[in-house]
Design a protein around this motif. Structure first.
Motif, mmCIF file in Angstrom:
data_model
loop_
_atom_site.group_PDB
_atom_site.id
_atom_site.type_symbol
_atom_site.label_atom_id
_atom_site.label_comp_id
_atom_site.label_asym_id
_atom_site.label_seq_id
_atom_site.Cartn_x
_atom_site.Cartn_y
_atom_site.Cartn_z
ATOM 1 N N LYS A 172 0.815 -1.213 0.000
ATOM 2 C CA LYS A 172 0.000 0.000 0.000
ATOM 3 C C LYS A 172 0.852 1.267 0.000
ATOM 4 C CE LYS A 172 -3.808 2.182 2.438
ATOM 5 N NZ LYS A 172 -4.726 2.101 3.571
ATOM 6 N N ALA A 207 2.414 1.746 -3.427
ATOM 7 C CA ALA A 207 1.356 2.091 -4.384
ATOM 8 C C ALA A 207 0.959 3.560 -4.238
ATOM 9 C CB ALA A 207 0.152 1.183 -4.179
ATOM 10 N N LEU A 208 0.878 4.057 -3.008
ATOM 11 C CA LEU A 208 0.553 5.471 -2.791
ATOM 12 C C LEU A 208 1.654 6.381 -3.327
ATOM 13 C CD1 LEU A 208 -1.068 5.401 0.759
ATOM 14 C CD2 LEU A 208 -2.192 5.850 -1.431
ATOM 15 N N ARG A 209 2.900 5.964 -3.171
ATOM 16 C CA ARG A 209 4.006 6.751 -3.738
ATOM 17 C C ARG A 209 3.918 6.790 -5.259
ATOM 18 N NH1 ARG A 209 9.492 5.191 -0.452
ATOM 19 N NH2 ARG A 209 8.887 6.184 1.504
ATOM 20 N N VAL A 268 1.232 6.542 -7.079
ATOM 21 C CA VAL A 268 0.130 7.447 -7.406
ATOM 22 C C VAL A 268 0.595 8.893 -7.219
ATOM 23 C CG1 VAL A 268 -2.178 8.205 -6.683
ATOM 24 C CG2 VAL A 268 -1.678 5.769 -6.937
ATOM 25 N N LEU A 286 2.610 9.916 -10.246
ATOM 26 C CA LEU A 286 1.712 10.218 -11.355
ATOM 27 C C LEU A 286 1.063 11.584 -11.174
ATOM 28 C CD1 LEU A 286 0.293 9.330 -13.946
ATOM 29 C CD2 LEU A 286 -1.425 8.230 -12.525
ATOM 30 N N ALA A 287 0.611 11.884 -9.967
ATOM 31 C CA ALA A 287 -0.005 13.185 -9.690
ATOM 32 C C ALA A 287 1.001 14.320 -9.914
ATOM 33 C CB ALA A 287 -0.543 13.220 -8.262
#
Length: 144
Positions: free
Chosen positions: A69, A72-74, A76, A79-80
């Motif tokens: 998790k 995965a947040l990193r 995302v 991408l942001a």
């Protein structure tokens, strides 16, 4: 990810490479501002993407797994930040938008504030110098 997922991704990336190559070949400019033209970079990237996607289809990963998790947040977050970069680039120019996004990326991957800021400044202005003096490519500056 399973072997089938790796192969499916490889096939999808082949389609993306083909789409990019077709669009790169259709680029036309009414004047020539460099010997290579605007087609070379996107065409080179599409060829590289095509070759790497063939490798993914032929030799998929053996023990692929989804990231945890936190990772995965990193991802995302990366991408942001790339989307933010695309929005800032025309408004702030290359150097400032690159400096801000590179520093934010460094912080995202747990660099200290001084290191993140130094990395952002050095990479942004080093990249600006490399493009303008080393390659002779004009980059957008500040709008004012």
């Amino acid at each position: 990810m399973s072997l089938a997922a790796d192969r499916s991704l490889g096939i999808a990336l082949m389609g993306l490479a083909a789409f990019t190559a077709v669009n790169a070949l259709s680029l036309e400019v009414p004047f020539s501002y460099d010997p290579v033209g605007p087609k070379a970079f996107p065409l080179g990237l599409s060829i590289l993407l095509g070759l790497l996607s063939v490798v993914l289809v032929i030799r998929p990963g053996e023990n692929g797994h989804w990231p945890d998790k936190r990772l995965a947040l990193r991802l995302v977050g990366v991408l942001a930040l790339l989307l933010v970069y695309a929005l800032l680039f025309p408004r702030l120019g290359f150097a400032i938008s690159s400096m801000l996004v590179i520093a934010a990326l460094a912080r995202l991957f747990e660099a200290s504030w001084p290191k993140a800021i130094a990395t952002g400044v050095l990479m942004a202005f080093g990249g600006q110098w490399l493009f303008t003096h080393g390659l002779g490519i004009t980059l957008p500056g500040l709008p004012w």
